[in-house]
Design an enzyme around this catalytic site. Structure first.
Site, PDB file in Angstrom:
ATOM      1  N   TRP A 278      -2.569  -2.773  -1.748  1.00  0.00           N
ATOM      2  CA  TRP A 278      -2.305  -4.172  -1.654  1.00  0.00           C
ATOM      3  C   TRP A 278      -3.265  -5.033  -0.815  1.00  0.00           C
ATOM      4  O   TRP A 278      -3.071  -4.603   0.479  1.00  0.00           O
ATOM      5  CB  TRP A 278      -0.807  -4.612  -1.401  1.00  0.00           C
TER       6      TRP A 278
ATOM      7  N   CYS B  46       0.819  -1.108  -0.088  1.00  0.00           N
ATOM      8  CA  CYS B  46       0.020  -0.015   0.101  1.00  0.00           C
ATOM      9  C   CYS B  46       0.772   1.352  -0.190  1.00  0.00           C
ATOM     10  O   CYS B  46       1.886   1.249   0.592  1.00  0.00           O
ATOM     11  CB  CYS B  46      -0.827   0.092   1.248  1.00  0.00           C
TER      12      CYS B  46
ATOM     13  N   LYS C 130       6.291  -4.517  -3.515  1.00  0.00           N
ATOM     14  CA  LYS C 130       7.458  -4.376  -2.883  1.00  0.00           C
ATOM     15  C   LYS C 130       8.099  -4.147  -1.918  1.00  0.00           C
ATOM     16  O   LYS C 130       8.878  -4.832  -0.953  1.00  0.00           O
ATOM     17  CB  LYS C 130       8.416  -3.253  -4.046  1.00  0.00           C
TER      18      LYS C 130
ATOM     19  N   LYS D 265      12.968 -15.806  -8.927  1.00  0.00           N
ATOM     20  CA  LYS D 265      12.829 -14.949  -9.924  1.00  0.00           C
ATOM     21  C   LYS D 265      11.826 -15.340 -11.054  1.00  0.00           C
ATOM     22  O   LYS D 265      11.165 -14.957 -11.466  1.00  0.00           O
ATOM     23  CB  LYS D 265      14.083 -14.575 -10.811  1.00  0.00           C
TER      24      LYS D 265
ATOM     25  N   HIS E 280      17.815 -36.952  -4.528  1.00  0.00           N
ATOM     26  CA  HIS E 280      17.045 -37.697  -3.315  1.00  0.00           C
ATOM     27  C   HIS E 280      15.590 -37.395  -3.567  1.00  0.00           C
ATOM     28  O   HIS E 280      14.931 -37.111  -2.501  1.00  0.00           O
ATOM     29  CB  HIS E 280      17.488 -37.061  -2.284  1.00  0.00           C
TER      30      HIS E 280
ATOM     31  N   GLU F 161       8.094 -15.411  -9.711  1.00  0.00           N
ATOM     32  CA  GLU F 161       7.431 -13.917  -9.364  1.00  0.00           C
ATOM     33  C   GLU F 161       7.329 -13.261 -10.628  1.00  0.00           C
ATOM     34  O   GLU F 161       6.362 -12.275 -10.782  1.00  0.00           O
ATOM     35  CB  GLU F 161       8.117 -13.230  -8.085  1.00  0.00           C
TER      36      GLU F 161
ATOM     37  N   GLU G  45      17.509 -18.324  -5.489  1.00  0.00           N
ATOM     38  CA  GLU G  45      17.182 -16.888  -5.957  1.00  0.00           C
ATOM     39  C   GLU G  45      16.549 -17.027  -7.175  1.00  0.00           C
ATOM     40  O   GLU G  45      15.603 -16.225  -7.668  1.00  0.00           O
ATOM     41  CB  GLU G  45      18.155 -16.006  -5.572  1.00  0.00           C
TER      42      GLU G  45
ATOM     43  N   ARG H  13       4.154  -0.446  -4.530  1.00  0.00           N
ATOM     44  CA  ARG H  13       3.989  -0.866  -3.081  1.00  0.00           C
ATOM     45  C   ARG H  13       2.582  -1.695  -3.248  1.00  0.00           C
ATOM     46  O   ARG H  13       2.182  -2.179  -1.953  1.00  0.00           O
ATOM     47  CB  ARG H  13       3.646   0.484  -2.073  1.00  0.00           C
TER      48      ARG H  13
ATOM     49  N   ASN I 196      -1.849   2.804   5.542  1.00  0.00           N
ATOM     50  CA  ASN I 196      -0.862   1.527   5.233  1.00  0.00           C
ATOM     51  C   ASN I 196      -0.757   0.701   6.259  1.00  0.00           C
ATOM     52  O   ASN I 196      -0.109   1.418   7.428  1.00  0.00           O
ATOM     53  CB  ASN I 196       0.430   2.080   4.512  1.00  0.00           C
ATOM     54  N   GLY I 197      -0.954  -0.434   6.471  1.00  0.00           N
ATOM     55  CA  GLY I 197      -0.405  -1.287   7.733  1.00  0.00           C
ATOM     56  C   GLY I 197      -1.569  -2.147   7.856  1.00  0.00           C
ATOM     57  O   GLY I 197      -2.409  -2.602   7.239  1.00  0.00           O
TER      58      GLY I 197
HETATM   59  C1  G6P Z   1       9.058  -8.509  -1.266  1.00  0.00           C
HETATM   60  C2  G6P Z   1       9.541  -8.236  -2.524  1.00  0.00           C
HETATM   61  C3  G6P Z   1      11.012  -9.066  -2.689  1.00  0.00           C
HETATM   62  C4  G6P Z   1      11.985  -8.488  -1.776  1.00  0.00           C
HETATM   63  C5  G6P Z   1      11.403  -9.013  -0.251  1.00  0.00           C
HETATM   64  C6  G6P Z   1      11.880  -8.204   0.879  1.00  0.00           C
HETATM   65  O1  G6P Z   1       8.593  -9.587  -1.174  1.00  0.00           O
HETATM   66  O2  G6P Z   1       8.818  -8.728  -3.791  1.00  0.00           O
HETATM   67  O3  G6P Z   1      11.655  -8.589  -4.150  1.00  0.00           O
HETATM   68  O4  G6P Z   1      13.056  -9.199  -1.679  1.00  0.00           O
HETATM   69  O5  G6P Z   1       9.946  -8.229  -0.260  1.00  0.00           O
HETATM   70  O6  G6P Z   1      12.280  -6.839   0.785  1.00  0.00           O
HETATM   71  P1  G6P Z   1      13.303  -5.754   1.302  1.00  0.00           P
HETATM   72  O7  G6P Z   1      12.737  -4.634   1.188  1.00  0.00           O
HETATM   73  O8  G6P Z   1      13.238  -6.269   2.955  1.00  0.00           O
HETATM   74  O9  G6P Z   1      14.407  -6.055   0.858  1.00  0.00           O
END
Ligand code: G6P
Length: 589
Positions: A72, A2, A584, A471, A490, A474, A467, A27, A98-99
């Site tokens: 969001w 948000c 984000k 990617k 395994h 997402e 990682e 956001r 927001n929260g």
């Molecule tokens: C969300 C984003 C990720 C990010 C994670 C942690 O899930 O989609 O890309 O790695 O938050 O965010 P931060 O701001 O703590 O790195």
């Protein structure tokens, strides 16, 4: 998670707020809403979807007081009714938030005479303010009295028809004030993040938890109980152009390509600060790296790097699990929080748990003034400039480079580390040319039709495989899983079918041979082997070359994974900057 914005000034408030919401979309983008304080009523428009997709956002009065929200969804489905701003029964008060208000159900029971029109926790705030105003309090005091009733994390901005003030308050969720520059004195902005108003001013005040800002033709700050507090603006160095697309189709590709510079920017740090933090790590009895999502994977890469460079054991725990480790914490423990935004709720909660046990806290963050930075005993900035695509790219490699620098500092070999990282940065700069991108784009076309893929790596490249999988999940929405190469046989190997894409992350290290053997095992079962490696190998059906950078292989091996997820998303017609269901900055637990 948000984005909120408020404006007070001589411009057309709705233009400023709509513009700001577009900048805050990273956001959250389930729905949006704008409220303009007109005379005599508040005019509101809200819609489901991304505000940037709307050519016509409706009409507003031209007044200079407005608030807005990009959502969001947490409490309540993605509907127009649940979109902010939320009003009270009479529509005279509008609130964006927001929260998460943890006690909203109890509070709602108290407000039996009020009519609610949404399923959200936020709406409780406008009704509480209304209740307070009905009992005779002024608007400002009514907001204060309302927020003292709220449990949870929140950033709130409220307007009311009977007042020319905008009142903003924060506890746990970010809120920044923008103070108009000389040319625009008397105008003020309040937002979840600086890019929302950066084109108007770079003079900002980071609100502290427990602060209320009363914005009118000037600005006053108080605590939740009305006691005045002093907050002074600072000038931030981000340029507007850093937060814009600058000719790129998406922020994600812009930010991937910025890694030509951002690794160097990350390793350019005050030596004193690096030595101070390295000393804290060396003196701690137990260090934890903590992060969420991609930042959590960076922490795991860091623990391998600390082992091989500094001979030091560092634990790595994801933010949401860290509270379960409280039994192991003492006042000699150090936690190093890794976060792009510095606002991730799970990591912030980890800090709260650690602080209760007397642990020291360091944060590695990209956002100056973020909550995490301010809660920490010391911090290191990533210096990457604003990162706007939802998935982290340039800040990821910046964080790895910083952890590597710290590992060298802990080992008393900082100069050697600096020289080495500088050469890595040069190699990344050379690597990211047009031909390189074309090769990965060609690969993306080949794999875009698959629904599953697997990624293997060993040692430092095992977390890189995890990682890489995030990617591919997402951005192009492919079911991808990362494994330690040795684990494949395994269980997961049963999933390999003819043509299943499998990426082998290889470096010139002790485990290279074993990773190649694992790739052979997959190939024998029909897998299509993509090697991300400094040298080609006959087991690879497709080779993505990377520079040979020894221990820094996670930095160079992550970049082709970022590019592959981006180009595959384009092939699959997915929005790489705003993947579905994600945000984000995840400011709720
Ligand atoms: C969300 C984003 C990720 C990010 C994670 C942690 O899930 O989609 O890309 O790695 O938050 O965010 P931060 O701001 O703590 O790195």
């Amino acid at each position: 998670m948000c984005g909120i914005i408020g404006y007070v000034g001589n411009r057309n408030g709705s233009d400023v707020v709509i513009n700001g919401l577009k900048k805050l979309e990273y956001r959250g983008y389930d729905s949006w809403g704008v409220a303009v304080k007109g005379n005599p009523s508040i005019s509101i428009q809200k819609q489901v979807g991304k505000i940037s997709d709307f050519k016509d956002v409706g009409s507003f009065p031209s007044d200079g007081i407005a608030i807005g929200h990009t959502r969001w969804a947490t409490n309540g489905k993605v509907t127009k009714e649940n979109s902010h701003p939320h009003t009270c029964c009479t529509g005279k008060i509008a609130v964006v938030h927001n929260g998460i208000i943890e006690n909203y159900q109890e509070l709602k029971k108290e407000l039996v005479s009020h009519t609610f029109s949404s399923e959200t926790d936020t709406e409780i705030i406008s009704h509480l303010i209304e209740e307070n105003m009905d009992s005779g309090l002024g608007f400002e005091d009514s907001v204060r009295a309302a927020i003292t009733r709220l449990d949870g994390r929140f950033a709130v901005v409220a307007v009311c028809t009977s007042s020319d003030k905008v009142v903003a308050a924060r506890k746990g969720s970010p809120l920044v004030i923008g103070v108009g520059d000389c040319a625009h004195e008397g105008e003020f902005f309040v937002a979840s993040d600086i890019p929302a108003f950066l084109e108007y001013t770079n003079k900002v005040v980071f609100l502290e938890d427990g602060d209320v800002a009363i914005i009118h033709d000037g600005i006053r700050y108080s605590d939740f109980y009305g006691k005045r507090v002093e907050r002074l603006p600072t000038e931030i160095s981000w340029g507007v152009e850093q937060a814009e697309l600058n000719g790129h189709e998406h922020y994600m590709i812009k930010e991937i390509l910025e890694q030509k510079d951002t690794i160097r920017m990350a390793i350019t740090q005050e030596e004193d600060r690096i030595m101070r933090v390295a000393d804290m790590i060396n003196r701690s009895f137990g260090t934890f790296f903590i992060g969420c999502g991609t930042a959590g994977k960076v922490g795991s890469i860091g623990s391998y790097l600390f082992s091989s460079i500094a001979g030091k054991h560092v634990n790595c725990v994801v933010g949401s699990e860290f509270p379960n480790y409280h039994d192991f914490l003492t006042d000699k423990t150090l936690i190093v929080c890794i976060s792009q935004s510095g606002e991730t709720a799970d990591t912030l909660e980890a800090i709260e748990v650690a602080k209760k046990k007397g642990c020291k806290v360091v944060s590695i963050v990209n956002v100056m003034g973020s909550t995490m930075m301010r809660m920490s005993d010391d911090y290191i900035m990533c210096n990457s400039g604003p990162e706007k695509a939802v998935c982290s790219t340039k800040v990821t490699t910046a964080q790895i480079a910083i952890l590597m620098k710290l590992a060298y500092a802990c080992a008393g070999r900082l100069d050697e580390g600096n020289r080495f990282l500088s050469s890595v940065s040069t190699k990344v700069e050379i690597m990211l040319d047009d031909k390189y991108l074309e090769n990965v784009q060609f690969l993306a076309k080949r794999i875009a039709g698959h629904e599953s893929m697997y990624i293997i790596g060993r040692s430092h490249n095992y977390p890189v495989a995890l990682e890489g999988a995030i990617k591919m999940q997402e951005v192009p929405y492919i079911h991808a899983e990362g494994f330690a190469g040795g684990e494949l046989k395994h269980g997961p190997i049963a999933l390999i079918q003819n043509g299943t894409p499998c990426i082998a992350l290889v470096a010139n290290d002790d485990v290279k041979k074993d990773t190649i053997i694992n790739a052979l095992e997959i190939k024998s079962r029909g897998g299509f082997i993509i090697g991300i490696a400094p040298e080609n190998n006959e087991v690879f059906d497709f080779w993505v070359p990377v520079p040979d950078v020894g221990l820094a292989s996670p930095i160079v091996n992550i970049i082709p994974m970022q590019l592959l997820s981006y180009f595959t998303a384009l092939e699959r017609k997915c929005d790489p900057d705003k993947p579905r269901n994600l945000a984000k900055s995840v400011t709720v637990k």
